[in-house]
Motif scaffolding. Sequence first.
Motif, PDB file in Angstrom:
ATOM      1  N   ASP A 141       0.838  -1.223   0.113  1.00  0.00           N
ATOM      2  CA  ASP A 141       0.028   0.020   0.015  1.00  0.00           C
ATOM      3  C   ASP A 141       0.953   1.185   0.012  1.00  0.00           C
ATOM      4  OD1 ASP A 141       1.008  -0.349   2.536  1.00  0.00           O
ATOM      5  OD2 ASP A 141      -0.852   0.433   3.515  1.00  0.00           O
ATOM      6  N   LEU A 142       2.031   1.064  -0.577  1.00  0.00           N
ATOM      7  CA  LEU A 142       2.904   2.300  -0.271  1.00  0.00           C
ATOM      8  C   LEU A 142       2.355   3.394  -1.219  1.00  0.00           C
ATOM      9  CD1 LEU A 142       6.030   3.084   0.146  1.00  0.00           C
ATOM     10  CD2 LEU A 142       6.448   2.818  -2.056  1.00  0.00           C
ATOM     11  N   SER A 143       2.521   4.643  -0.517  1.00  0.00           N
ATOM     12  CA  SER A 143       1.979   5.795  -1.069  1.00  0.00           C
ATOM     13  C   SER A 143       3.016   7.023  -0.900  1.00  0.00           C
ATOM     14  CB  SER A 143       0.628   6.142  -0.535  1.00  0.00           C
ATOM     15  OG  SER A 143       0.121   7.244  -0.926  1.00  0.00           O
ATOM     16  N   LEU A 144       3.745   7.268  -1.871  1.00  0.00           N
ATOM     17  CA  LEU A 144       4.872   7.952  -1.709  1.00  0.00           C
ATOM     18  C   LEU A 144       4.557   9.584  -1.824  1.00  0.00           C
ATOM     19  CD1 LEU A 144       7.926   6.493  -3.505  1.00  0.00           C
ATOM     20  CD2 LEU A 144       7.580   6.733  -1.162  1.00  0.00           C
ATOM     21  N   SER A 145       5.001  10.400  -0.942  1.00  0.00           N
ATOM     22  CA  SER A 145       5.092  11.729  -1.373  1.00  0.00           C
ATOM     23  C   SER A 145       6.492  12.191  -1.482  1.00  0.00           C
ATOM     24  CB  SER A 145       4.423  12.656   0.105  1.00  0.00           C
ATOM     25  OG  SER A 145       4.988  12.332   1.261  1.00  0.00           O
ATOM     26  N   THR A 146       6.902  13.491  -1.843  1.00  0.00           N
ATOM     27  CA  THR A 146       8.398  13.862  -1.768  1.00  0.00           C
ATOM     28  C   THR A 146       8.522  15.189  -1.745  1.00  0.00           C
ATOM     29  OG1 THR A 146      10.338  13.261  -3.302  1.00  0.00           O
ATOM     30  CG2 THR A 146       8.346  14.210  -4.468  1.00  0.00           C
ATOM     31  N   ASP A 147       9.870  15.579  -1.735  1.00  0.00           N
ATOM     32  CA  ASP A 147      10.266  17.199  -1.889  1.00  0.00           C
ATOM     33  C   ASP A 147      11.015  17.288  -3.200  1.00  0.00           C
ATOM     34  OD1 ASP A 147       9.069  17.940   0.850  1.00  0.00           O
ATOM     35  OD2 ASP A 147      11.201  17.482   1.713  1.00  0.00           O
TER      36      ASP A 147
ATOM     37  N   ARG B 207     -18.625  18.605   8.718  1.00  0.00           N
ATOM     38  CA  ARG B 207     -17.755  17.420   8.357  1.00  0.00           C
ATOM     39  C   ARG B 207     -16.522  17.150   9.175  1.00  0.00           C
ATOM     40  NH1 ARG B 207     -15.386  19.259   2.600  1.00  0.00           N
ATOM     41  NH2 ARG B 207     -17.307  19.634   1.315  1.00  0.00           N
ATOM     42  N   LEU B 208     -16.188  15.861   9.403  1.00  0.00           N
ATOM     43  CA  LEU B 208     -14.977  15.583   9.946  1.00  0.00           C
ATOM     44  C   LEU B 208     -13.729  15.608   9.007  1.00  0.00           C
ATOM     45  CD1 LEU B 208     -16.468  12.838  12.346  1.00  0.00           C
ATOM     46  CD2 LEU B 208     -15.837  14.951  12.887  1.00  0.00           C
ATOM     47  N   THR B 209     -12.830  15.470   9.466  1.00  0.00           N
ATOM     48  CA  THR B 209     -11.554  15.355   8.686  1.00  0.00           C
ATOM     49  C   THR B 209     -10.466  14.427   9.365  1.00  0.00           C
ATOM     50  OG1 THR B 209      -9.837  16.427   7.336  1.00  0.00           O
ATOM     51  CG2 THR B 209     -10.564  17.809   9.403  1.00  0.00           C
ATOM     52  N   GLY B 210      -9.702  13.601   8.369  1.00  0.00           N
ATOM     53  CA  GLY B 210      -8.817  12.630   8.804  1.00  0.00           C
ATOM     54  C   GLY B 210      -8.024  12.173   8.055  1.00  0.00           C
TER      55      GLY B 210
ATOM     56  N   GLY C 162      -1.859   8.549   4.058  1.00  0.00           N
ATOM     57  CA  GLY C 162      -1.510   9.924   4.353  1.00  0.00           C
ATOM     58  C   GLY C 162      -2.434  11.103   3.646  1.00  0.00           C
ATOM     59  N   ARG C 163      -3.329  10.434   2.993  1.00  0.00           N
ATOM     60  CA  ARG C 163      -4.073  11.578   2.136  1.00  0.00           C
ATOM     61  C   ARG C 163      -5.398  11.802   3.108  1.00  0.00           C
ATOM     62  NH1 ARG C 163      -3.435   7.282  -1.834  1.00  0.00           N
ATOM     63  NH2 ARG C 163      -3.070   8.143  -4.004  1.00  0.00           N
ATOM     64  N   LEU C 164      -5.525  13.191   3.024  1.00  0.00           N
ATOM     65  CA  LEU C 164      -6.578  13.947   3.712  1.00  0.00           C
ATOM     66  C   LEU C 164      -7.778  13.500   3.106  1.00  0.00           C
ATOM     67  CD1 LEU C 164      -6.191  16.269   5.967  1.00  0.00           C
ATOM     68  CD2 LEU C 164      -6.534  17.787   3.885  1.00  0.00           C
TER      69      LEU C 164
ATOM     70  N   GLY D 297      -6.753  15.302  -1.805  1.00  0.00           N
ATOM     71  CA  GLY D 297      -7.263  13.848  -1.343  1.00  0.00           C
ATOM     72  C   GLY D 297      -8.777  13.725  -1.503  1.00  0.00           C
ATOM     73  N   PHE D 298      -9.539  13.294  -0.431  1.00  0.00           N
ATOM     74  CA  PHE D 298     -10.814  12.772  -0.950  1.00  0.00           C
ATOM     75  C   PHE D 298     -11.898  13.430  -0.237  1.00  0.00           C
ATOM     76  CE2 PHE D 298      -7.839   8.876  -0.909  1.00  0.00           C
ATOM     77  CZ  PHE D 298      -7.858   9.061  -2.203  1.00  0.00           C
ATOM     78  N   GLN D 299     -13.194  13.319  -0.759  1.00  0.00           N
ATOM     79  CA  GLN D 299     -14.421  13.517  -0.284  1.00  0.00           C
ATOM     80  C   GLN D 299     -15.086  12.237  -0.181  1.00  0.00           C
ATOM     81  OE1 GLN D 299     -16.718  16.828  -1.627  1.00  0.00           O
ATOM     82  NE2 GLN D 299     -18.330  15.219  -1.520  1.00  0.00           N
ATOM     83  N   GLY D 300     -15.686  11.743   1.071  1.00  0.00           N
ATOM     84  CA  GLY D 300     -16.000  10.340   1.247  1.00  0.00           C
ATOM     85  C   GLY D 300     -17.592  10.439   2.071  1.00  0.00           C
ATOM     86  N   GLU D 301     -17.906   9.026   2.054  1.00  0.00           N
ATOM     87  CA  GLU D 301     -19.056   8.947   3.008  1.00  0.00           C
ATOM     88  C   GLU D 301     -18.662   7.889   4.010  1.00  0.00           C
ATOM     89  OE1 GLU D 301     -23.463   7.674   1.773  1.00  0.00           O
ATOM     90  OE2 GLU D 301     -21.598   6.661   0.791  1.00  0.00           O
TER      91      GLU D 301
END
Length: 463
Positions: free
Chosen positions: A300-306, A400-403, A408-410, A435-439
Amino acid sequence: MSEAVRSLGTYYLQTYGCQMNEYDSELISWMLEQMHYAPTDDPATADIAVFNTCCIRDNADQKVYGRLGEFKGFKRDNPNQVLAVSGCLAQKDGEEFLQRFSQVDVVVGTHNLTEVPDLVQRVQRGEGRFVRVERVGDSFSLLANPRNTHSAMVTISMGCDQWCTFCIVPYVRGKLKSRPLEQVVSEVKRVVREGRREVMLLGQNVNDYGRDLTPKKDFGDIIRALKGTPGLDRLRFMSPHPAYFTQSVIDALADNPATCGGIHLPVQSGDDEVLKRMRRKYTSAEFLDLVARMRAAIPDLSLSTDIIVGFPGETEEQFQNTLELVRQARFRNAFMFSYSPRPGTPGNLFTDQVPEEVKSDRLQRLIALQNEIAVEENRMLEGQTIEIMVEGRSKKDATRLTGRGRCGRLTHFQCEEDLTGRLARVRIQKAFVWGFQGELEACESRLGEWSLVPPAPSIPVVA
Ligand code: 5AD
Ligand code: SF4
């Protein structure tokens, strides 16, 4: 702070910069609360104001100088306020702060945080103004005062020995100093016992951990030691250096179920010549090979970088190599910067600086490409259900809640009940760059059991 202890006054703490600074602010806030000062959001009336600063790029410096100006006015109306500047910019500018800003009373560098309470009290007693930027002492013995109920940061090392030619960090944070393994493990266990289920291991270069210890340790030792810690659901770390990401570290991460797939791995450039001039110790092919090995081991690797654009001497062709690496690596997210020359670093002395307009044009093109990739990557998750650690109410929309997912995605979703600190299963309805909007589909009860949403009404027991 216990209600029984009357506070002596209030403190206002403003943090700039990276997670390391966020962590140092937690230490400062713990020390001020030990002095019986209570936090306030009002800088004008605070008895103690602390600026924990950053100097990684020139705009970080300018932000602090600008904000300090406002404090001149606060201090006119509240003359007993003690104003302290701490952190990287304090370390860099030192004495200059007192000369430039008459409202500043205390300047404490990155190695002298523990002196904050004493210096503040000495100012309150009228003993003068103070500067402490010596490279002695450490803050490993302090307790952090996490602002979060579900997540905590734990430092594993301070400083950095890499001397990347663009970076001021080794100059202001000093050499690598690793914390003993047992101390790291016991602090993680303490914060988890106190209810934090997510831990972020912090260091300027986390996977160079332990090279300075006797006997030597490595980052994999920490990950292995934390395997199976009861209550530790999510293990994160930042920032690793690609050149030190050994197969043994990858294996240790893959073998610990708490490891989150959202990993930050700064690449800085995709061109071999630029990487060499940056002193990064890897080539673009080695970086891509590392990414492939990480993906194979951590599904489930999900990379971010600089990424930095416009490093001195960077040609259009070399910049194109960065775009190509970005296309191939497919980062979930990237923090993209225009190169900012930092005094005292080798990059500042390179004579082939790239003009501002070229840097900003490259930055725009890079951002456009990365945004396209982020949306494409995020869209692949539409319709799927992911696990979110709820961080609180969305600042923009209180319904809305956020998490964040393990990736790592919002993620934002509608929910009346406050689930802060709990896990929730959320079905992704729409993907964006950020990131996402979800239910909401299911969430944990306060006792940690899962229930479907909306929770089934309780049926009265009929005798
Ligand atoms: N100019 C621009 N970006 C920089 N960074 C560090 N130093 C500089 C600089 N002089 C970026 C790097 C690093 C991130 C924290 O900040 O990409 O990984
Ligand atoms: Fe700066 Fe990171 Fe390089 Fe250390 S490894 S010098 S902190 S960019």
